[in-house]
Motif scaffolding. Structure first.
Motif, mmCIF file in Angstrom:
data_model
loop_
_atom_site.group_PDB
_atom_site.id
_atom_site.type_symbol
_atom_site.label_atom_id
_atom_site.label_comp_id
_atom_site.label_asym_id
_atom_site.label_seq_id
_atom_site.Cartn_x
_atom_site.Cartn_y
_atom_site.Cartn_z
ATOM 1 N N ARG A 154 0.862 -1.182 0.000
ATOM 2 C CA ARG A 154 0.000 0.000 0.000
ATOM 3 C C ARG A 154 0.895 1.226 0.000
ATOM 4 O O ARG A 154 1.816 1.321 0.803
ATOM 5 C CB ARG A 154 -0.894 0.013 1.236
ATOM 6 C CG ARG A 154 -1.885 1.175 1.225
ATOM 7 C CD ARG A 154 -2.679 1.318 2.534
ATOM 8 N NE ARG A 154 -3.078 0.060 3.112
ATOM 9 C CZ ARG A 154 -2.886 -0.285 4.394
ATOM 10 N NH1 ARG A 154 -2.305 0.561 5.223
ATOM 11 N NH2 ARG A 154 -3.267 -1.443 4.854
ATOM 12 N N PHE A 155 0.631 2.183 -0.936
ATOM 13 C CA PHE A 155 1.417 3.421 -0.956
ATOM 14 C C PHE A 155 0.958 4.347 0.159
ATOM 15 O O PHE A 155 -0.235 4.457 0.429
ATOM 16 C CB PHE A 155 1.263 4.135 -2.299
ATOM 17 C CG PHE A 155 1.869 3.402 -3.454
ATOM 18 C CD1 PHE A 155 3.231 3.111 -3.475
ATOM 19 C CD2 PHE A 155 1.100 2.991 -4.527
ATOM 20 C CE1 PHE A 155 3.799 2.436 -4.547
ATOM 21 C CE2 PHE A 155 1.660 2.305 -5.597
ATOM 22 C CZ PHE A 155 3.013 2.025 -5.601
ATOM 23 N N ALA A 156 1.916 5.045 0.779
ATOM 24 C CA ALA A 156 1.583 5.970 1.865
ATOM 25 C C ALA A 156 1.168 7.340 1.332
ATOM 26 O O ALA A 156 0.608 8.147 2.064
ATOM 27 C CB ALA A 156 2.781 6.125 2.799
ATOM 28 N N ASN A 157 1.424 7.635 0.047
ATOM 29 C CA ASN A 157 1.105 8.953 -0.525
ATOM 30 C C ASN A 157 -0.391 9.251 -0.418
ATOM 31 O O ASN A 157 -1.213 8.358 -0.537
ATOM 32 C CB ASN A 157 1.484 9.000 -2.011
ATOM 33 C CG ASN A 157 2.925 8.643 -2.247
ATOM 34 O OD1 ASN A 157 3.334 7.526 -1.946
ATOM 35 N ND2 ASN A 157 3.690 9.560 -2.785
ATOM 36 N N GLU A 158 -0.704 10.535 -0.235
ATOM 37 C CA GLU A 158 -2.097 10.986 -0.277
ATOM 38 C C GLU A 158 -2.484 11.132 -1.739
ATOM 39 O O GLU A 158 -1.961 11.998 -2.440
ATOM 40 C CB GLU A 158 -2.224 12.351 0.401
ATOM 41 C CG GLU A 158 -1.975 12.338 1.880
ATOM 42 C CD GLU A 158 -3.260 12.061 2.668
ATOM 43 O OE1 GLU A 158 -4.349 12.305 2.110
ATOM 44 O OE2 GLU A 158 -3.156 11.589 3.806
ATOM 45 N N THR A 159 -3.390 10.305 -2.217
ATOM 46 C CA THR A 159 -3.746 10.320 -3.638
ATOM 47 C C THR A 159 -5.253 10.241 -3.806
ATOM 48 O O THR A 159 -5.975 9.869 -2.881
ATOM 49 C CB THR A 159 -3.112 9.124 -4.375
ATOM 50 O OG1 THR A 159 -3.546 7.917 -3.743
ATOM 51 C CG2 THR A 159 -1.589 9.190 -4.358
ATOM 52 N N HIS A 160 -5.682 10.580 -5.026
ATOM 53 C CA HIS A 160 -7.077 10.377 -5.394
ATOM 54 C C HIS A 160 -7.183 8.956 -5.963
ATOM 55 O O HIS A 160 -6.524 8.630 -6.953
ATOM 56 C CB HIS A 160 -7.491 11.412 -6.444
ATOM 57 C CG HIS A 160 -8.882 11.213 -6.942
ATOM 58 N ND1 HIS A 160 -9.994 11.309 -6.129
ATOM 59 C CD2 HIS A 160 -9.356 10.886 -8.173
ATOM 60 C CE1 HIS A 160 -11.078 11.064 -6.844
ATOM 61 N NE2 HIS A 160 -10.720 10.802 -8.080
ATOM 62 N N ASP A 161 -7.984 8.125 -5.342
ATOM 63 C CA ASP A 161 -8.052 6.713 -5.730
ATOM 64 C C ASP A 161 -9.395 6.407 -6.394
ATOM 65 O O ASP A 161 -10.438 6.857 -5.934
ATOM 66 C CB ASP A 161 -7.891 5.816 -4.497
ATOM 67 C CG ASP A 161 -6.550 6.025 -3.811
ATOM 68 O OD1 ASP A 161 -5.659 6.650 -4.423
ATOM 69 O OD2 ASP A 161 -6.404 5.563 -2.669
ATOM 70 N N MET A 162 -9.315 5.624 -7.466
ATOM 71 C CA MET A 162 -10.540 5.226 -8.164
ATOM 72 C C MET A 162 -10.552 3.718 -8.365
ATOM 73 O O MET A 162 -9.517 3.103 -8.658
ATOM 74 C CB MET A 162 -10.624 5.907 -9.537
ATOM 75 C CG MET A 162 -11.007 7.378 -9.479
ATOM 76 S SD MET A 162 -11.371 8.028 -11.144
ATOM 77 C CE MET A 162 -9.717 8.304 -11.721
ATOM 78 N N THR A 163 -11.736 3.144 -8.264
ATOM 79 C CA THR A 163 -11.897 1.724 -8.595
ATOM 80 C C THR A 163 -11.962 1.579 -10.115
ATOM 81 O O THR A 163 -12.136 2.561 -10.850
ATOM 82 C CB THR A 163 -13.205 1.165 -7.999
ATOM 83 O OG1 THR A 163 -14.294 1.843 -8.627
ATOM 84 C CG2 THR A 163 -13.272 1.366 -6.486
ATOM 85 N N GLY A 164 -11.873 0.357 -10.591
ATOM 86 C CA GLY A 164 -12.010 0.105 -12.020
ATOM 87 C C GLY A 164 -13.344 0.611 -12.545
ATOM 88 O O GLY A 164 -13.424 1.227 -13.611
ATOM 89 N N ALA A 165 -14.417 0.360 -11.799
ATOM 90 C CA ALA A 165 -15.750 0.810 -12.237
ATOM 91 C C ALA A 165 -15.805 2.328 -12.329
ATOM 92 O O ALA A 165 -16.402 2.889 -13.258
ATOM 93 C CB ALA A 165 -16.811 0.290 -11.270
ATOM 94 N N GLU A 166 -15.163 3.024 -11.393
ATOM 95 C CA GLU A 166 -15.141 4.491 -11.429
ATOM 96 C C GLU A 166 -14.325 4.993 -12.631
ATOM 97 O O GLU A 166 -14.676 6.001 -13.249
ATOM 98 C CB GLU A 166 -14.561 5.040 -10.124
ATOM 99 C CG GLU A 166 -15.522 4.901 -8.953
ATOM 100 C CD GLU A 166 -14.861 5.136 -7.596
ATOM 101 O OE1 GLU A 166 -15.614 5.346 -6.638
ATOM 102 O OE2 GLU A 166 -13.622 5.100 -7.481
ATOM 103 N N VAL A 167 -13.256 4.291 -12.960
ATOM 104 C CA VAL A 167 -12.452 4.672 -14.126
ATOM 105 C C VAL A 167 -13.271 4.537 -15.403
ATOM 106 O O VAL A 167 -13.310 5.452 -16.239
ATOM 107 C CB VAL A 167 -11.178 3.810 -14.217
ATOM 108 C CG1 VAL A 167 -10.457 4.040 -15.538
ATOM 109 C CG2 VAL A 167 -10.243 4.118 -13.051
ATOM 110 N N PHE A 168 -13.956 3.412 -15.544
ATOM 111 C CA PHE A 168 -14.747 3.207 -16.766
ATOM 112 C C PHE A 168 -15.899 4.202 -16.850
ATOM 113 O O PHE A 168 -16.236 4.683 -17.930
ATOM 114 C CB PHE A 168 -15.265 1.767 -16.848
ATOM 115 C CG PHE A 168 -14.195 0.768 -17.194
ATOM 116 C CD1 PHE A 168 -13.410 0.939 -18.326
ATOM 117 C CD2 PHE A 168 -13.969 -0.348 -16.390
ATOM 118 C CE1 PHE A 168 -12.411 0.024 -18.652
ATOM 119 C CE2 PHE A 168 -12.974 -1.264 -16.704
ATOM 120 C CZ PHE A 168 -12.197 -1.071 -17.840
ATOM 121 N N ALA A 169 -16.476 4.526 -15.684
ATOM 122 C CA ALA A 169 -17.577 5.505 -15.679
ATOM 123 C C ALA A 169 -17.079 6.882 -16.103
ATOM 124 O O ALA A 169 -17.772 7.618 -16.801
ATOM 125 C CB ALA A 169 -18.212 5.572 -14.295
#
Ligand SMILES: [Zn+2]
Ligand SMILES: [Zn+2]
Length: 139
Positions: free
Chosen positions: A120-135
């Motif tokens: 797991r990366f410790a960086n603060e990032t905006h994370d998206m699931t695969g479904a969110e990416v496709f949407a």
């Protein structure tokens, strides 16, 4: 929109050199199973748009990974170079091939739902699931 920078990079053996005129300053990680199988871990890459020139293109092997995308690597040293959308020619280029890593900001992760639990990366990032990416971007 994020700022863009002209960036230059090359593969490990130097047979392939890439210039991206409008490379993003942001790095994303993709945790999808294809990226992890391809590179042995998450793919850290930069959206470089379509204005990309490749020196030594004869040394780039392109592998078809889906109806809409292909991946390029150096056929001499195996360095992973890019993920490319066939329809638009948009290049997502491996962050590690570029010279100036210090100017990059790691700010997003995609297919976070496919990330295995052993890292797991410790960086603060905006994370998206695969479904969110496709949407957001379409399939
Ligand atoms: Zn090479
Ligand atoms: Zn991926």
């Amino acid at each position: 929109m994020s700022d863009v920078t002209e960036r230059q990079g090359k593969c490990l053996c130097g047979a392939v050199a890439i210039t991206a005129k409008n490379a993003s300053n942001n790095v994303g990680a993709c945790h999808c199973s294809m990226c992890r199988r391809w590179g042995g871990g998450p793919l850290m890459a930069i959206d470089c748009g379509t204005d990309v020139s490749i020196d030594g293109e004869e040394n780039v092997s392109v592998f078809n990974t889906s109806e809409w995308a292909e991946r390029g690597f150096c056929s001499k040293c195996g360095s992973h170079l890019f993920y490319r959308l066939k329809q638009t020619g948009q290049h997502i280029i491996a962050a590690g091939i570029f010279e100036d890593g210090e100017s990059l900001v790691f700010d997003h992760q995609v297919f976070i739902d496919e990330k295995p639990s052993y890292y797991r990366f410790a960086n603060e990032t905006h994370d998206m699931t695969g479904a969110e990416v496709f949407a957001k971007y379409g399939a």
